[in-house]
Design a protein around this motif. Structure first.
Motif: not given
Length: 335
Positions: A148, A163-168, A172-173
């Motif tokens: 992630n 980056y951070e990978l979000d559920r959608e 991000i970040e």
């Protein structure tokens, strides 16, 4: 990717005027979505790689499994330069040149690719919430993901963003990581086309490795940091990189000529070959022929299915679906 290559988009010849128009289309690449947005992707199955030899399945060290010609009515669909598939191959993330990603589930039928479902286009977001597309990090060319966390290579204003990978499906970040001065000094349109994280069985275990289009490579993290050089041959440029579990690397390369069209090549690099100061070469395990159904192949992913190593390629259509295709091609790699 070099601008002259992007201008010349016609396969196998054609009018220079049309090629120039294609370059204009590239310059006006569509804006990324502001938020994660569901889209519909249609898929035309490809049951053969060779148009002239439909029964042929082995191509060098690769066995063609199946492919898809992907399309969408969304103007921002396409331009894919980086590719990732989950450990079992069910999930896909493709990085587009305009600072967004496609996240989707891969559907199969009788062991063949049949389509994409739950497709979402999502923008890359920096740590301050700004859209990467509206920052100096707008030209995104390379991608790798693990646990992630994603790393994205940026061209023109050369950088690598974590980056951070979000559920959608949004990245991000985003925060730039330190990179060597030699990377920042690369030609404006000749930045990192390839990024990959070395597996634990590699001498570079866990290190982030990047290669620019012209062949200059960098070990960007870990105790063995430094630059190396990919040996160039026959006019090919590096477009992506992936590691096998063994520590060996697969390098994807592409070339273009107005009358010969696009060419695609894969080289297999020994686990011990990539190191600071080295000139790196590898055996060719696949090279396309004029009859092969390829396009501007820029993204590469590798995963395992049981004892099989699966190699997946995606093409960059330069956001010009009238001249080029977004192809997703799947192969198994000979042991």
């Amino acid at each position: 990717m070099r601008l002259v290559t992007r201008r010349n988009l016609l396969i196998g010849g054609g009018a220079l005027i049309a090629a120039g128009a294609a370059g204009t289309a590239f310059a006006q690449r569509p804006q990324a979505f502001r938020n994660a947005t569901r889209i519909t992707v249609t898929a035309q199955p490809l049951s053969r790689l060779s148009a002239t030899d439909p029964d042929r399945t082995q191509f060098g060290s690769l066995f063609f499994r199946s492919g898809l010609n992907l399309r969408s009515d969304v103007s921002a669909f396409g331009g894919f330069s980086g590719l990732w598939r989950s450990a079992k191959g069910q999930e896909l993330v493709a990085l587009a040149d305009n600072a967004q990603v496609l996240k989707a589930r891969i559907e199969t039928s009788d062991g063949r690719l049949s389509g994409l479902s739950n497709a979402v286009m999502a923008p890359l977001l920096l740590s301050n919430g700004q859209l990467a597309r509206r920052s100096r990090y707008y030209d995104t060319e390379s991608l790798t993901i693990a646990d992630n966390v994603a790393f994205v290579g940026v061209e023109r204003n050369h950088a690598v963003i974590r980056y951070e990978l979000d559920r959608e499906g949004a990245l991000i970040e985003g925060v730039p990581i330190p990179v060597p001065k030699e990377l920042k000094d690369l030609p404006s349109n000749g930045g990192l086309e390839a990024l990959a994280l070395a597996p634990q069985r590699s001498t570079l275990a866990g290190a982030l490795v990047g290669i620019a289009e012209g062949g200059t490579g960098f070990i960007l993290t870990g105790p063995r940091q430094g630059a190396f050089e990919m040996a160039g041959r026959n006019g090919y440029d590096v477009t992506d990189l992936a590691f096998l579990d063994t520590g060996e690397a697969i390098v994807l390369e592409r070339r273009f000529s107005l009358f010969g069209g696009f060419g695609c090549r894969l080289r297999r690099v020994a686990a011990s070959a990539i190191k600071a100061g080295a000139r790196v070469d590898g055996e060719t395990i696949y090279e396309s022929e004029a009859s092969h159904q390829i396009d501007n192949m820029e993204g590469l992913a590798v995963h395992r299915e049981g004892r099989e190593t699966i190699v997946t390629l995606i093409s960059d259509n330069n956001f010009n679906a009238s001249l080029q295709r977004t192809l997703l091609l799947e192969f198994s790699l000979e042991a």
